[in-house]
Design an enzyme around this catalytic site. Structure first.
Site, PDB file in Angstrom:
ATOM      1  N   GLY A   1     -20.375 -18.172 -12.343  1.00 49.80           N
ATOM      2  CA  GLY A   1     -20.322 -17.359 -13.551  1.00 49.80           C
ATOM      3  C   GLY A   1     -19.338 -17.796 -14.614  1.00 49.80           C
ATOM      4  O   GLY A   1     -18.891 -16.971 -15.411  1.00 49.80           O
ATOM      5  N   THR A   2     -19.002 -19.089 -14.671  1.00 49.39           N
ATOM      6  CA  THR A   2     -18.078 -19.524 -15.721  1.00 49.39           C
ATOM      7  C   THR A   2     -18.698 -19.371 -17.104  1.00 49.39           C
ATOM      8  O   THR A   2     -17.989 -19.058 -18.071  1.00 49.39           O
ATOM      9  CB  THR A   2     -17.631 -20.981 -15.498  1.00 49.39           C
ATOM     10  OG1 THR A   2     -18.782 -21.833 -15.456  1.00 49.39           O
ATOM     11  CG2 THR A   2     -16.844 -21.119 -14.207  1.00 49.39           C
TER      12      THR A   2
ATOM     13  N   HIS B   1     -29.199 -25.524 -19.454  1.00 46.08           N
ATOM     14  CA  HIS B   1     -29.448 -26.589 -18.481  1.00 46.08           C
ATOM     15  C   HIS B   1     -28.356 -27.642 -18.618  1.00 46.08           C
ATOM     16  O   HIS B   1     -28.025 -28.049 -19.744  1.00 46.08           O
ATOM     17  CB  HIS B   1     -30.819 -27.232 -18.715  1.00 46.08           C
ATOM     18  CG  HIS B   1     -31.161 -28.254 -17.679  1.00 46.08           C
ATOM     19  ND1 HIS B   1     -31.555 -27.912 -16.410  1.00 46.08           N
ATOM     20  CD2 HIS B   1     -31.160 -29.615 -17.724  1.00 46.08           C
ATOM     21  CE1 HIS B   1     -31.773 -29.018 -15.710  1.00 46.08           C
ATOM     22  NE2 HIS B   1     -31.539 -30.060 -16.480  1.00 46.08           N
TER      23      HIS B   1
END
Length: 208
Positions: free
Chosen positions: A12-13, A122
């Protein structure tokens, strides 16, 4: 502010970058209404909880039950997860969806309901190094194996194809001769954090 859902699978950075921007900018055009994870142990869920954001888990086991999930095909799991995400978005008045390290390929009704209202991050320069199996360190390993001179990240609209959809943002970094997957990731990560925020703003201002 428009309500967004952030879809996560891991640490979750990039979610944290979205949270930090929202909390530090009074003119932020989005509000994170819910964080949805397809993995029950994703640390991103802890980040969301710490920030006071509602969370939900939509792993195949959580959505289908253990026995059904074990017997289901990949497509059946994707559909079940996607339909549950759609339900959660409907329940929370979501206007745009941000995939920030989300590993399940969305399919079915959610693609139609949120057409041009879902973005994905991505960790490579699409259309290169995209598709099934190309996530996380697998991408960086492939980039290095191919001898690429540059890499980076891409923000694109989601259309139901794995890593398909119109490209909105790309940020590039050089690939160094002595790079490892870890060192390449460390160079790309700050660019991801900028791109995910820029992408969320574009999403709510132009599409959602």
């Amino acid at each position: 502010m428009k309500k967004i859902a952030v879809l996560v699978s891991g640490g979750g950075t990039n979610l944290q970058a979205l949270i930090d921007y929202e909390k530090s900018h009074s003119d932020c055009p989005y509000s994170i209404a819910i964080v949805i994870s397809d993995h029950k142990d994703a640390f991103a869920l802890e980040r969301a909880a710490k920030a006071g954001i509602k969370t939900a888990i939509t792993s195949p086991y959580a959505v289908m039950g253990k026995e059904a999930a074990q017997l289901a095909s990949r497509d059946e799991k994707r559909t079940a997860v996607s339909d549950r995400v759609l339900e959660l978005c409907n329940e929370n008045g979501i206007e745009g969806i941000v995939q920030a390290g989300w590993l399940t390929v969305l399919s079915g009704k959610i693609i139609d309901k949120y057409a041009d209202k879902i973005i994905n991050l991505h960790p490579a320069l699409l259309p290169k190094f995209g598709g099934v199996g190309m996530w996380g360190h697998h991408v960086h390993e492939a980039v290095l194996a191919a001898g690429e001179k540059e890499s980076g990240c891409t923000i694109h609209l989601v259309n139901g194809e794995c890593d398909g959809g119109k490209i909105l943002i790309q940020k590039k970094v050089p690939v160094m001769q002595d790079d490892t997957p870890d060192s390449l990731y460390e160079r790309i990560a700050p660019q991801e954090h900028e791109a995910i925020v820029e992408g969320a703003i574009i999403l709510v201002e132009k599409f959602a």
